[in-house]
Enzyme design. Structure first.
Site, PDB file in Angstrom:
ATOM      1  N   HIS A  36       0.980  -1.087  -0.230  1.00  0.00           N
ATOM      2  CA  HIS A  36      -0.099  -0.124  -0.072  1.00  0.00           C
ATOM      3  C   HIS A  36       0.971   1.413   0.102  1.00  0.00           C
ATOM      4  O   HIS A  36       1.066   1.803  -1.092  1.00  0.00           O
ATOM      5  CB  HIS A  36      -0.958  -0.194   1.113  1.00  0.00           C
ATOM      6  CG  HIS A  36      -1.941   0.838   1.266  1.00  0.00           C
ATOM      7  ND1 HIS A  36      -2.421   1.806   0.069  1.00  0.00           N
ATOM      8  CD2 HIS A  36      -3.042   1.226   2.100  1.00  0.00           C
ATOM      9  CE1 HIS A  36      -3.344   2.502   0.654  1.00  0.00           C
ATOM     10  NE2 HIS A  36      -3.890   2.190   1.740  1.00  0.00           N
ATOM     11  N   HIS A  94      -1.302  -0.552 -11.969  1.00  0.00           N
ATOM     12  CA  HIS A  94      -2.126  -0.220 -10.745  1.00  0.00           C
ATOM     13  C   HIS A  94      -3.434  -1.161 -11.116  1.00  0.00           C
ATOM     14  O   HIS A  94      -3.904  -1.397 -12.065  1.00  0.00           O
ATOM     15  CB  HIS A  94      -2.826   1.239 -10.899  1.00  0.00           C
ATOM     16  CG  HIS A  94      -3.169   2.030  -9.617  1.00  0.00           C
ATOM     17  ND1 HIS A  94      -4.404   1.736  -9.371  1.00  0.00           N
ATOM     18  CD2 HIS A  94      -2.581   2.482  -8.676  1.00  0.00           C
ATOM     19  CE1 HIS A  94      -4.852   2.473  -7.934  1.00  0.00           C
ATOM     20  NE2 HIS A  94      -3.570   2.933  -7.454  1.00  0.00           N
ATOM     21  N   ASP A  99       3.370   6.545  -7.180  1.00  0.00           N
ATOM     22  CA  ASP A  99       4.950   6.176  -6.614  1.00  0.00           C
ATOM     23  C   ASP A  99       6.003   6.106  -7.499  1.00  0.00           C
ATOM     24  O   ASP A  99       7.177   6.115  -6.834  1.00  0.00           O
ATOM     25  CB  ASP A  99       4.735   4.912  -5.847  1.00  0.00           C
ATOM     26  CG  ASP A  99       3.674   4.936  -4.837  1.00  0.00           C
ATOM     27  OD1 ASP A  99       3.765   5.904  -4.088  1.00  0.00           O
ATOM     28  OD2 ASP A  99       3.095   3.754  -4.943  1.00  0.00           O
TER      29      ASP A  99
HETATM   30  N1  CMC Z   1       5.999  -4.861 -13.736  1.00  0.00           N
HETATM   31  C1  CMC Z   1       6.068  -5.920 -14.536  1.00  0.00           C
HETATM   32  N2  CMC Z   1       4.669  -6.431 -14.802  1.00  0.00           N
HETATM   33  C2  CMC Z   1       3.427  -6.237 -14.294  1.00  0.00           C
HETATM   34  C3  CMC Z   1       3.600  -4.941 -13.295  1.00  0.00           C
HETATM   35  C4  CMC Z   1       4.744  -4.410 -13.011  1.00  0.00           C
HETATM   36  N3  CMC Z   1       4.991  -3.183 -12.057  1.00  0.00           N
HETATM   37  N4  CMC Z   1       2.321  -4.834 -12.945  1.00  0.00           N
HETATM   38  C5  CMC Z   1       1.742  -5.875 -13.575  1.00  0.00           C
HETATM   39  N5  CMC Z   1       2.318  -6.843 -14.391  1.00  0.00           N
HETATM   40  C6  CMC Z   1       1.976  -7.399 -15.048  1.00  0.00           C
HETATM   41  C7  CMC Z   1       1.551  -8.829 -14.390  1.00  0.00           C
HETATM   42  O1  CMC Z   1       2.626  -9.653 -14.242  1.00  0.00           O
HETATM   43  C8  CMC Z   1       0.465  -9.484 -15.330  1.00  0.00           C
HETATM   44  O2  CMC Z   1       0.943 -10.173 -16.228  1.00  0.00           O
HETATM   45  P1  CMC Z   1       0.170 -11.406 -17.055  1.00  0.00           P
HETATM   46  O3  CMC Z   1      -0.998 -10.875 -17.335  1.00  0.00           O
HETATM   47  O4  CMC Z   1       1.296 -11.754 -18.146  1.00  0.00           O
HETATM   48  O5  CMC Z   1       0.258 -12.377 -15.802  1.00  0.00           O
HETATM   49  C9  CMC Z   1      -0.281  -8.208 -15.799  1.00  0.00           C
HETATM   50  O6  CMC Z   1       0.725  -7.198 -15.725  1.00  0.00           O
HETATM   51  C10 CMC Z   1      -1.490  -7.966 -14.546  1.00  0.00           C
HETATM   52  O7  CMC Z   1      -1.012  -7.669 -13.483  1.00  0.00           O
HETATM   53  P2  CMC Z   1      -1.679  -7.884 -12.218  1.00  0.00           P
HETATM   54  O8  CMC Z   1      -0.638  -8.360 -10.980  1.00  0.00           O
HETATM   55  O9  CMC Z   1      -2.683  -8.848 -12.239  1.00  0.00           O
HETATM   56  O10 CMC Z   1      -2.500  -6.718 -11.722  1.00  0.00           O
HETATM   57  P3  CMC Z   1      -3.008  -6.448 -10.397  1.00  0.00           P
HETATM   58  O11 CMC Z   1      -3.865  -5.070 -10.656  1.00  0.00           O
HETATM   59  O12 CMC Z   1      -3.382  -7.294  -9.494  1.00  0.00           O
HETATM   60  O13 CMC Z   1      -1.772  -5.478  -9.652  1.00  0.00           O
HETATM   61  C11 CMC Z   1      -0.308  -3.703  -8.842  1.00  0.00           C
HETATM   62  C12 CMC Z   1      -1.544  -4.103  -9.540  1.00  0.00           C
HETATM   63  C13 CMC Z   1      -0.103  -2.248  -8.544  1.00  0.00           C
HETATM   64  C14 CMC Z   1       0.014  -4.643  -7.490  1.00  0.00           C
HETATM   65  C15 CMC Z   1       0.945  -4.167  -9.741  1.00  0.00           C
HETATM   66  O14 CMC Z   1       0.710  -3.620 -11.042  1.00  0.00           O
HETATM   67  C16 CMC Z   1       2.346  -3.955  -9.260  1.00  0.00           C
HETATM   68  O15 CMC Z   1       2.816  -4.985  -8.488  1.00  0.00           O
HETATM   69  N6  CMC Z   1       2.864  -2.664  -9.347  1.00  0.00           N
HETATM   70  C17 CMC Z   1       4.073  -2.613  -8.949  1.00  0.00           C
HETATM   71  C18 CMC Z   1       4.068  -2.298  -7.528  1.00  0.00           C
HETATM   72  C19 CMC Z   1       3.413  -0.427  -7.275  1.00  0.00           C
HETATM   73  O16 CMC Z   1       4.096   0.217  -8.294  1.00  0.00           O
HETATM   74  N7  CMC Z   1       2.631  -0.624  -6.697  1.00  0.00           N
HETATM   75  C20 CMC Z   1       2.041   0.833  -6.272  1.00  0.00           C
HETATM   76  C21 CMC Z   1       0.430   0.920  -6.646  1.00  0.00           C
HETATM   77  S1  CMC Z   1       0.192   2.629  -6.650  1.00  0.00           S
HETATM   78  C22 CMC Z   1      -0.437   3.142  -5.044  1.00  0.00           C
HETATM   79  C23 CMC Z   1      -1.505   3.417  -4.501  1.00  0.00           C
HETATM   80  O17 CMC Z   1      -2.341   4.027  -5.352  1.00  0.00           O
HETATM   81  O18 CMC Z   1      -2.004   3.263  -3.362  1.00  0.00           O
END
Ligand code: CMC
Length: 428
Positions: free
Chosen positions: A267, A306, A362
């Site tokens: 978070h 995101h 971020d």
């Molecule tokens: N780098 C590489 N690949 C990614 C990333 C990333 N940062 N984020 C998502 N993917 C890929 C993921 O591997 C998946 O690929 P595939 O379909 O081939 O399996 C696809 O994109 C969909 O990702 P997901 O994990 O299902 O997406 P999610 O909505 O569950 O996750 C997230 C969102 C923010 C947790 C994720 O994008 C992530 O881990 N980002 C990096 C951490 C980050 O920057 N977090 C801050 C969020 S903003 C803070 C706030 O607003 O509170």
């Protein structure tokens, strides 16, 4: 056509008309679907609330596909450009922008409540020399409830407003004391001549000078960051604030829980992860190799992607501009070149484009915080200061919503059926 959903229960052949309102059905309407008279009724199963609205809210609107963020209907871009954090906090809390008279009264109220009781300072001194400032922050916020027993009167609108003022006014002082504790420096009292963010810089960085004079550029940049982080609808910590507050505990105790939710690396901790990543990459020349590792699933591009935004996070765009302003005063953060190159390559690369992965808030905020002189441990604390207004607004909305009750999700029990107790001596 009536706005209903027809559900046919194939087990009984019965049909049910479920009203659809605001793009949702009420989960309680499914309870009428039973297979036998003693059947409890159909539930929905939704771990992590992926598709469940837990409230009706008027505070923040997000359209993740279009990259839209609005507080009370006002676009974040306009607020970041033309408002200040205190005015935005007022808007978020009370629903309307203040008139000049209301704004001055609000500013005066906040300024008058920035001081902490001396006993708070004493117990903050009891933390270990290397205590994480977020641990200090959340426990001190919780402890405020012992200083303000009147806060238990959550049904009284005047009292709720009083606690909102106290919380918004005091969180920068708590945060600054936590920072000074980490640095081994004496605590600095608030200076009520300064602006909200100017005073925060004073409490953080004042040394031997008689009067601290904050850089107007840095104070404004910090204020913009505060505006951007003030609320983000039903995220993990807002949900914690509402859930804890639904037990009718005082807002200081509920806010300590919300801050604890923010503390987690999934978070409020992602900006720290971005900085670690940039340090590890080390040089612009290493960016293509890193991107390849990400594409092969061996690493993750932190600060990208995101759950809600499937387009450019509108906050990231504004932060990028704030970074330029800050670096003009502090000098350029050398990690910026790596960040810019990462963004350039990622925005052109099919892997990121097809998955709709864009920079989030971020990606650049950590670079600014570092340039301002903050250690990484302070990053979640800096997030918690402005988010306090969002948490309090969500809490007030929850308390005044006649549909809300104590939060109590259902479960699907998958454990043992009844078993007979075996005394220890007879267990194999
Ligand atoms: N780098 C590489 N690949 C990614 C990333 C990333 N940062 N984020 C998502 N993917 C890929 C993921 O591997 C998946 O690929 P595939 O379909 O081939 O399996 C696809 O994109 C969909 O990702 P997901 O994990 O299902 O997406 P999610 O909505 O569950 O996750 C997230 C969102 C923010 C947790 C994720 O994008 C992530 O881990 N980002 C990096 C951490 C980050 O920057 N977090 C801050 C969020 S903003 C803070 C706030 O607003 O509170």
């Amino acid at each position: 056509m009536p706005d209903t959903l027809t559900i046919t229960d194939n087990r009984t052949g019965k049909q049910y008309e479920i009203p659809v309102k605001d793009g949702a059905i009420r989960a309680m309407d499914l309870r009428q679907i039973r297979t036998s008279p003693d059947d409890f009724g159909l539930m929905t199963y939704d771990p992590a609330f992926m598709n469940t609205a837990s409230c009706r809210s008027r505070v923040t609107f997000i359209d993740g596909d279009k990259g839209i963020l609005r507080y009370r209907g006002y676009p974040i871009e306009q607020l970041a450009e033309q408002s200040d954090y205190l005015e935005t906090a007022y808007l978020i809390l009370f629903g309307e922008l203040p008139t000049e008279v209301e704004y001055q009264a609000w500013k005066r109220d906040i300024t008058l409540h920035t001081m902490l009781h001396e006993n708070i300072k004493k117990f903050m001194e009891g933390f270990n020399y290397d205590a994480h400032p977020m641990g200090i922050f959340l426990s001190t916020v919780g402890a405020l409830s012992t200083f303000y027993p009147d806060a238990k009167d959550i049904g009284d609108e005047v009292s709720r407003r009083m606690q909102a003022v106290r919380l918004i006014a005091k969180v920068p002082t708590i945060a600054a004391y936590a920072f000074r504790h980490l640095m081994g420096r004496p605590y600095v009292y608030p200076d009520n001549d300064l602006s909200f963010s100017g005073n925060f810089l004073n409490m953080l960085f004042k040394m031997a000078e008689a009067k601290y004079e904050p850089s107007p550029v840095l104070a404004r940049a910090l204020d913009v960051l505060f505006i951007l982080h003030a609320d983000h609808e039903q995220n993990c910590s807002a949900n914690a604030m509402r859930a804890i507050g639904s037990s009718h505990v005082d807002p200081y105790s509920a806010l300590a829980g919300a801050a604890a939710a923010l503390y987690g690396p999934l978070h409020g901790g992602a900006n720290e992860a971005v900085l670690k990543m940039l340090h590890e990459i080390g040089h612009v020349a290493n960016v293509p190799t890193f991107i390849e590792k990400v594409k092969h699933g061996e690493d993750r591009l932190m600060g990208f992607g995101h759950r809600v935004y499937k387009s450019y996070d509108p906050r990231a765009r504004i932060i990028k501009k704030a970074a330029d302003d800050v670096f003009a005063v502090t000098g350029r953060n050398p990690l910026l070149d790596i960040a810019l190159e990462l963004e350039r390559i990622a925005l052109e690369d099919e892997y990121f484009v097809s998955r709709k992965l864009y920079p989030n808030v971020d990606f650049y905020s950590g670079l600014i915080y570092q340039a301002l002189g903050f250690p990484m441990e302070m990053f979640p604390v800096l997030f918690a200061i402005p988010r306090t207004s969002g948490w309090v607004a969500q809490w007030m909305e929850m308390l005044t919503d006649p549909e809300q009750k104590i939060a109590r999700p259902r479960q699907i029990y998958v454990g043992y059926d009844i078993r007979t107790f075996v005394p220890r001596a007879k267990r194999g």
